[in-house]
Structures are given as C-alpha cells and as structure tokens.
Design an enzyme around this catalytic site. Structure first.
Site, PDB file in Angstrom:
ATOM      1  N   ASP A  32       0.817  -1.221   0.000  1.00 37.66           N
ATOM      2  CA  ASP A  32       0.000   0.000   0.000  1.00 37.66           C
ATOM      3  C   ASP A  32       0.853   1.275   0.000  1.00 37.66           C
ATOM      4  OD1 ASP A  32      -2.113  -1.862   0.462  1.00 37.66           O
ATOM      5  OD2 ASP A  32      -1.848  -1.672   2.622  1.00 37.66           O
ATOM      6  N   GLU A 206     -11.469  -0.141  -3.510  1.00 39.34           N
ATOM      7  CA  GLU A 206     -10.822   0.380  -2.310  1.00 39.34           C
ATOM      8  C   GLU A 206      -9.622   1.210  -2.702  1.00 39.34           C
ATOM      9  OE1 GLU A 206      -9.805  -2.952   0.149  1.00 39.34           O
ATOM     10  OE2 GLU A 206      -8.599  -3.916  -1.367  1.00 39.34           O
TER      11      GLU A 206
HETATM   12  O1  FUB Z   1      -3.108  -3.735   3.383  1.00 35.64           O
HETATM   13  C1  FUB Z   1      -4.388  -4.032   3.891  1.00 35.64           C
HETATM   14  C2  FUB Z   1      -5.425  -3.762   2.858  1.00 35.64           C
HETATM   15  O2  FUB Z   1      -5.200  -4.554   1.701  1.00 35.64           O
HETATM   16  C3  FUB Z   1      -5.441  -2.349   2.341  1.00 35.64           C
HETATM   17  O3  FUB Z   1      -6.005  -1.457   3.224  1.00 35.64           O
HETATM   18  C4  FUB Z   1      -6.159  -2.566   1.065  1.00 35.64           C
HETATM   19  O4  FUB Z   1      -6.131  -1.471   0.192  1.00 35.64           O
HETATM   20  C5  FUB Z   1      -5.469  -3.777   0.543  1.00 35.64           C
HETATM   21  O5  FUB Z   1      -4.253  -3.471  -0.073  1.00 35.64           O
END
Ligand code: FUB
Length: 311
Positions: A32, A206
């Site tokens: 991320d 997301e």
């Molecule tokens: O890293 C945890 C979660 O997985 C993130 O918040 C999402 O965007 C995905 O990458």
C-alpha cells in the site's frame, strides 16, 4: 568513435525512467505505498506486513502493527527511517489490533499529517475500521497521534488531496469510495461524506488515490471483479466528482496476489506508479512488497497501461 553518440542516445532514451530493481524495499514486507515528494526527496509511507501467529493477529490474514517511512533522492537508494507510528501508542486503537492498514501522509503549513486506518477500542460509535491522524514537524516524525480518530469516517485506505484553491479533501473506502472536505486543521471533516459518481457497481473498490493534472482530477482505485485487484481510474473536473470511469492502469496479477494498492506521483519530470505485489512471498499474498514503475499519459490525458517490471 561512435560510442559517445550511442551512449548519449541511450542516456536520452532512459532520461526520466527508473531502472531500479523491483521490489525496491527488501528489508521487510511492505504494501500500500503512498509516495510523496517533500523538499525534493521522495518519501514512501507503506503498510508493514508481518506474519500473524496464534498469539498475534489472525493467522492467514493481514497483520500489521506499525508503520515505517522510507525515503530516496533518486528512487534507487532507499533509507528506512524506522517506525513512525505503532498501534499500542495510539490512545484510541484497540490494543493488539494488528490492523494498521494503508496510510497516507501530506504536508500543510510546515506540518506533516499522517492518516491511517485501524480498529478503535470504543466500538459504540464505529464498528470496524476508522481513520486517525498523527502530526509531525518532519516527514520522518516523530509523529504524535491525535487523541481520537476523525469523527464521521468509517472505513479504510485514507487519501488526502489538497486542491489548487487550498481546500483539502479526504477520500476513503468502505466497499464504495467516499469523500468529504477537511477543515483547515486537517483533523476534522468539513462536509458530509459523499460517493463520487458512476464508478463500477459490481465488485469491491478500495484504496482511492486522487491527483490533479492539467485541470483533470484522476480518481484511481483497485477494483476486484474476479480474483485479484485491477488498478482502474475515473476522471472529473471537480475533486468531488461526478467521476466517469476511463480505464485500467494495471491489469490483474497474473500470479494471484489478491490485493494491489498504489499511488501516483510526478518526480523530476516523470510520473511514477507505486504499487505492491507478493514477489518475496509467492506462497502467501499477505506478505507483500512495494514496487514502482514509470507511468505515461497520452496527449488526450488518458493513462497508458503500466506493465509491471518483474524481478
Ligand atoms: O493492506 C491491507 C489492505 O489490503 C489495504 O487497506 C487494502 O487497500 C489492501 O491493499
């Protein structure tokens, strides 16, 4: 005698592109990545994946307890500045939640605001994830967490845009992507959360990352319809939309890493895509590593698809 010409031709072709090895952080698992330029240097704020055990986190799931920040002057040599925020030093976080997910960091008025999603101890008003802020005088900290999370935000993956007129916006996701204005203190919402327009209705969206280029606002996001996330984007003439879907920035992982999560950054006259994959942990896709590749715009403002540079 032709060698100098050949070399200068090569240098011209390579100018502005990065030849660094992916993944570019190898001393720990990272995911991320939000990349920002502060004072001419690139800072990357990633999640920090660790392995869950029966005593820590949930085995087989994401497990994160803190954040490091990394920086580089040339996108090749990276410095790990160590831990900047850790779960049990944030007053409102559920102890040992191991849920310090995807963060962002932005500068305003000489301060650095680090936004992070995690699970609160007090679940009377928020069940699940919410978003907190920690503030520092330098990009590497020390970051001091605010005593409470941001009121009115439920979800993960915060991202902040400061528009040309100085108005700041917070974006986040909770299945859908939401946004609201931030007050000048960068710590409180200044408007009710809204959704952003005609994004795909099917599948999880997301990890929003919003930026502006030549008057166009780009809302970029991972979207999963099948097995793994594809990086897609939509555009608008306003930070709060309505956004219209334009296309794909990066295809689904051919090797099955479920998530992808990214940021996009101009640095020294070249745009870059920062994202992640599970290069160093092929058998377990929740131990991820951050990568970067050059990104290009077509003359009409559309984004050319990025083909990942593999190891
Ligand atoms: O890293 C945890 C979660 O997985 C993130 O918040 C999402 O965007 C995905 O990458």
């Amino acid at each position: 005698r032709k060698l100098p010409y050949v070399l200068s031709g090569l240098a011209f072709l390579l100018a502005g592109t990065v030849q660094a090895q992916n993944p570019f952080i190898t001393n720990q698992f990272t995911a991320d990545p939000t990349a920002r330029v502060f004072n001419g240097r690139v800072y990357v704020y990633p999640s920090h994946d660790i392995l869950a055990t029966p005593e820590r986190g949930r085995v087989g799931w994401f497990c994160m307890e803190d954040y490091h920040v990394f920086s580089s002057a040339n996108l090749t040599d990276w410095t790990d500045h160590g831990v900047i925020v850790t779960q049990n030093k944030v007053p409102w976080v559920k102890p040992d939640s191991y849920s310090m997910w995807a963060p962002d960091c932005i500068a305003r008025n000489g301060k650095y605001y680090f936004y992070f999603p995690t699970t609160p101890q007090d679940t009377t008003s928020i069940k699940g994830f919410t978003v907190g802020v920690a503030v520092a005088d330098k990009p590497t900290g020390p970051f001091v967490p605010e005593p409470q999370p941001i009121k009115g935000v439920r979800g993960i993956d915060p991202n902040v845009l400061i528009d040309k007129d100085g108005q700041a916006y917070l974006y986040w996701s909770q299945g859908e992507i939401y946004a609201a204005k931030l007050k000048p203190n960068m710590l409180e919402l200044a408007s009710e959360p809204v959704t952003l327009g005609e994004l795909p209705t099917k599948g999880l969206k997301e990890g929003p990352f919003v930026f502006e280029r030549q008057g166009i606002y780009y809302l970029t996001y991972p979207h999963v319809e099948n097995k793994t996330e594809r990086l897609e984007y939509a555009t608008s003439t306003s930070p709060l939309g309505p956004f219209t879907v334009k296309g794909v920035i990066m295809d689904e992982s051919p090797t099955g890493c479920w998530t992808n999560h990214h940021s996009i950054l101009p640095f020294n006259n070249q745009w870059y895509l920062f994202y992640h994959h599970n290069d160093l942990s092929p058998a377990f896709d929740k131990s991820r590593s951050v990568r970067l590749d050059s990104l290009f715009f077509e003359p009409n403002g559309t984004i050319r698809k990025v083909v990942p540079t593999l190891r």
